[in-house]
Design an enzyme around this catalytic site. Sequence first.
Site, PDB file in Angstrom:
ATOM      1  N   ARG A 149      -4.474  -9.704   4.581  1.00 18.18           N
ATOM      2  CA  ARG A 149      -4.905  -9.715   3.176  1.00 18.18           C
ATOM      3  C   ARG A 149      -3.717  -9.299   2.314  1.00 18.18           C
ATOM      4  O   ARG A 149      -3.214  -8.175   2.440  1.00 18.18           O
ATOM      5  CB  ARG A 149      -6.073  -8.743   3.014  1.00 18.18           C
ATOM      6  CG  ARG A 149      -6.661  -8.677   1.627  1.00 18.18           C
ATOM      7  CD  ARG A 149      -7.834  -7.704   1.584  1.00 18.18           C
ATOM      8  NE  ARG A 149      -8.385  -7.610   0.241  1.00 18.18           N
ATOM      9  CZ  ARG A 149      -7.920  -6.800  -0.697  1.00 18.18           C
ATOM     10  NH1 ARG A 149      -6.901  -6.010  -0.454  1.00 18.18           N
ATOM     11  NH2 ARG A 149      -8.486  -6.773  -1.888  1.00 18.18           N
ATOM     12  N   LYS A 196       0.811  -1.218   0.000  1.00 17.29           N
ATOM     13  CA  LYS A 196       0.000   0.000   0.000  1.00 17.29           C
ATOM     14  C   LYS A 196       0.846   1.272   0.000  1.00 17.29           C
ATOM     15  O   LYS A 196       2.050   1.248   0.269  1.00 17.29           O
ATOM     16  CB  LYS A 196      -0.959  -0.026   1.200  1.00 17.29           C
ATOM     17  CG  LYS A 196      -2.207  -0.879   0.889  1.00 17.29           C
ATOM     18  CD  LYS A 196      -3.253  -0.765   1.949  1.00 17.29           C
ATOM     19  CE  LYS A 196      -4.573  -1.392   1.442  1.00 17.29           C
ATOM     20  NZ  LYS A 196      -5.562  -1.496   2.512  1.00 17.29           N
TER      21      LYS A 196
END
Lengths: 287, 205
Positions: free
Chosen positions: A256, A222
């Site tokens: 995740r 991210k």
Amino acid sequence: MRFRLGRREYDENARLVMAIVNRTPDSFYDKGLTWAEDAALDRVRQVVAEGADLVDIGGIKAAPGVEIDAAEEMRRVVGFVETVRSEFPDLVISVDTWRSEVARAVCAAGADLINDAWGGADPALPEVAAEFGVALVCTHTGGVTPRTRPHRIEYDDVVADVVRSLTEQAERAVSLGVERERVLIDPAHDFGKNSWHSLEVTRRLDELTGLGWPVLVSLSNKDFVGEALGRAVGERLLGTLATTAVSAWLGAHVYRVHEVTETREVLDMVSVIAGTLPPMRTTRGLA
Amino acid sequence: MIETVTVVPSALLLLPEYAGRDDAGADLRGAAVELLRDLAGRSVVLVVGGDREPRSTKPAVGRRVGQLLLRLAGVAAADVVEVPWDAPLEVCRTLGEALAAAPGELDLLVVADGSARRGEKAPGHLDERALPFDEGLVAALASADAAGLLALDPALAADLLVQGRAPLQVAAAAMGGAAYRPVRVEASDPFGVLYVLARLERGGS
């Protein structure tokens, strides 16, 4: 603390790998690598072989882009969930969607978990989870509209806002009939957050893991990892894994991720250090 | 009178608390336990060496390993004789002769290893003298040769990190001049330490 996904039950020491499987042509990291159904199915086979505990199937990328309506989203994921379910009867299948009509269709097709990445944007989503007896991930987005980027959002105390929002969502889900043991919470790094916020949530993750709900973290490649290290997409694996290790130490339960093998190894190492998993094999000094 | 002498290894990895998910001691532990099962109901004396480098207040490794293996085999130990790992031969003789003079029939379980210097990856690295020393030790057991065991050189054994020399010499002294026959003698060194599983029984060959 115990929680349940599909027919499986886990305790507070669980550290589960949730592999991302995108049925999208445009997600930020894989850029359509598994857009074709056979490629996506190969990805499922691969991540299962690599030790993933569950898969998270998504039909819409999180970032802004071409609008995908519910009908198109269902075309992308419902049949695919059926296919995966028939090939892997015991695999825990999650679907990343914020729409209750999509959730209803994938639950009917065999999904075990609805991953509502957009913080309860559709208030009917928990009712679907309750109706089908599946699990639900509640996320913190600061209340932003799905598929929008945070812009100039500030919080007095981001962790306090996360705790308040997730506790409300989780309790609401239970009040609507979702089993308490099937509600997970996700602070949703980067969603409604700048990197300072995501880093603070990471640093103070124990305030979430102490709430009594299983905690899912979605850290993989991210922007907050990229900004922390000055790394572009594609150069964030080490930063992701370091963040994974810290989150695991602070007690998160589900991860995740794009990279399953690496994550599994990091999580196993943390579990071994924590003493909740024996080492693989020990002979040093013992022969 | 000593009816049988059984030899098992003294490795910490035989203790379940040191096992990983893949239990490195499983096969050796299983084989040792099988060897001990027929001692159930007999008067078993555990003969063990003290630790070479004690750092804790725990009982000696040999004592804990022997007791564990007996428990897993469903066998009770009537007594334990613990001898310092580097005890002089005379100390071993004295202890062994006392066992031989004890009333009734005894079975000895000797927890003993050969050299820990059998290779470059061995705990004590390679000492070229380890292999011939261990060959002598195994040959003495394989011919139930108490005198051969009593002839093992304590100083060389110490150099070679042989954990079992002293307890084996206690057993050899206990065997005295009686005739024994080897029923089983197996040696292995998966980690550079000589492990022996052996059973000697009283009587001619």
